[in-house]
Motif scaffolding. Structure first.
Motif, mmCIF file in Angstrom:
data_model
loop_
_atom_site.group_PDB
_atom_site.id
_atom_site.type_symbol
_atom_site.label_atom_id
_atom_site.label_comp_id
_atom_site.label_asym_id
_atom_site.label_seq_id
_atom_site.Cartn_x
_atom_site.Cartn_y
_atom_site.Cartn_z
ATOM 1 N N GLU A 187 -42.931 12.671 102.689
ATOM 2 C CA GLU A 187 -42.126 13.869 102.265
ATOM 3 C C GLU A 187 -40.787 13.532 101.653
ATOM 4 O O GLU A 187 -40.266 12.475 102.071
ATOM 5 C CB GLU A 187 -41.842 14.497 103.703
ATOM 6 N N LEU A 188 -40.434 14.209 100.681
ATOM 7 C CA LEU A 188 -39.331 13.976 100.153
ATOM 8 C C LEU A 188 -38.263 15.279 100.007
ATOM 9 O O LEU A 188 -38.966 16.353 100.170
ATOM 10 C CB LEU A 188 -39.409 13.805 98.619
ATOM 11 N N GLN A 189 -37.051 14.760 99.837
ATOM 12 C CA GLN A 189 -36.287 16.000 99.764
ATOM 13 C C GLN A 189 -36.115 16.391 98.115
ATOM 14 O O GLN A 189 -36.312 15.541 97.353
ATOM 15 C CB GLN A 189 -34.803 15.681 100.162
ATOM 16 N N ILE A 190 -35.918 17.678 97.878
ATOM 17 C CA ILE A 190 -35.781 18.153 96.447
ATOM 18 C C ILE A 190 -34.862 17.140 95.649
ATOM 19 O O ILE A 190 -35.203 16.788 94.652
ATOM 20 C CB ILE A 190 -35.476 19.582 96.504
ATOM 21 N N LYS A 191 -33.487 16.906 96.368
ATOM 22 C CA LYS A 191 -32.836 16.143 95.576
ATOM 23 C C LYS A 191 -33.387 14.484 95.173
ATOM 24 O O LYS A 191 -32.854 13.927 94.146
ATOM 25 C CB LYS A 191 -31.323 15.972 96.303
ATOM 26 N N ASP A 192 -33.993 14.198 96.209
ATOM 27 C CA ASP A 192 -34.689 12.665 95.815
ATOM 28 C C ASP A 192 -35.657 12.629 94.612
ATOM 29 O O ASP A 192 -35.886 11.877 93.949
ATOM 30 C CB ASP A 192 -35.231 12.288 97.157
ATOM 31 N N LEU A 193 -36.421 13.903 94.658
ATOM 32 C CA LEU A 193 -37.155 13.924 93.460
ATOM 33 C C LEU A 193 -36.678 14.313 92.236
ATOM 34 O O LEU A 193 -36.884 13.639 91.211
ATOM 35 C CB LEU A 193 -38.146 15.464 93.572
ATOM 36 N N TYR A 194 -35.607 14.845 92.284
ATOM 37 C CA TYR A 194 -34.571 15.062 90.902
ATOM 38 C C TYR A 194 -34.191 13.557 90.552
ATOM 39 O O TYR A 194 -34.242 13.475 89.357
ATOM 40 C CB TYR A 194 -33.396 15.970 91.285
ATOM 41 N N ASN A 195 -33.577 13.014 91.608
ATOM 42 C CA ASN A 195 -33.078 11.458 91.073
ATOM 43 C C ASN A 195 -34.202 10.919 90.541
ATOM 44 O O ASN A 195 -34.090 10.220 89.658
ATOM 45 C CB ASN A 195 -32.671 10.824 92.602
ATOM 46 N N SER A 196 -35.262 11.011 91.237
ATOM 47 C CA SER A 196 -36.585 10.042 90.611
ATOM 48 C C SER A 196 -36.814 10.499 89.075
ATOM 49 O O SER A 196 -37.194 9.541 88.144
ATOM 50 C CB SER A 196 -37.798 10.324 91.351
ATOM 51 N N THR A 210 -36.259 23.271 86.615
ATOM 52 C CA THR A 210 -36.069 23.167 87.907
ATOM 53 C C THR A 210 -37.338 22.637 88.972
ATOM 54 O O THR A 210 -38.373 22.657 88.387
ATOM 55 C CB THR A 210 -35.840 24.736 88.539
ATOM 56 N N VAL A 211 -36.866 22.275 90.095
ATOM 57 C CA VAL A 211 -38.024 21.878 91.072
ATOM 58 C C VAL A 211 -37.782 22.746 92.159
ATOM 59 O O VAL A 211 -36.763 23.110 92.832
ATOM 60 C CB VAL A 211 -37.758 20.292 91.540
ATOM 61 N N LYS A 212 -38.969 23.363 92.979
ATOM 62 C CA LYS A 212 -39.088 24.008 94.047
ATOM 63 C C LYS A 212 -40.175 23.349 94.984
ATOM 64 O O LYS A 212 -41.199 22.996 94.674
ATOM 65 C CB LYS A 212 -39.676 25.408 93.754
ATOM 66 N N GLY A 213 -39.715 23.239 96.386
ATOM 67 C CA GLY A 213 -40.664 22.401 97.107
ATOM 68 C C GLY A 213 -41.468 23.684 97.597
ATOM 69 O O GLY A 213 -41.333 24.866 97.639
#
Length: 75
Positions: free
Chosen positions: A29-38, A48-51
């Protein structure tokens, strides 16, 4: 913050400059902010990103699905 295993990534910019949408899945599991950073670290431009929850995946069956973020650089 809530964590997800699946994400809807809207507006990925292809190498040709065209936009497409993708569903990304991961084992942990990831937080959205971690995915943005990756995505930022991989120099992948997005809108945009949506979980999303596992049960909602059925609504995204016509999208590109990947488990490898780096592969998005080659579309």
């Amino acid at each position: 913050m809530k964590k997800f295993k699946f994400f809807f990534i809207k507006g990925v910019v292809s190498r040709k400059g065209e936009l497409f949408n993708v569903v990304f899945g991961t084992d942990h599991e990831l937080q959205i902010k971690d995915l943005y950073n990756s995505l930022y670290d991989l120099h992948i431009n997005i809108d945009t990103v949506k979980g999303i929850d596992f049960d909602d995946l059925i609504h995204f069956n016509d999208h590109v699905i990947t488990t490898d973020l780096e592969s998005l650089k080659y579309f």
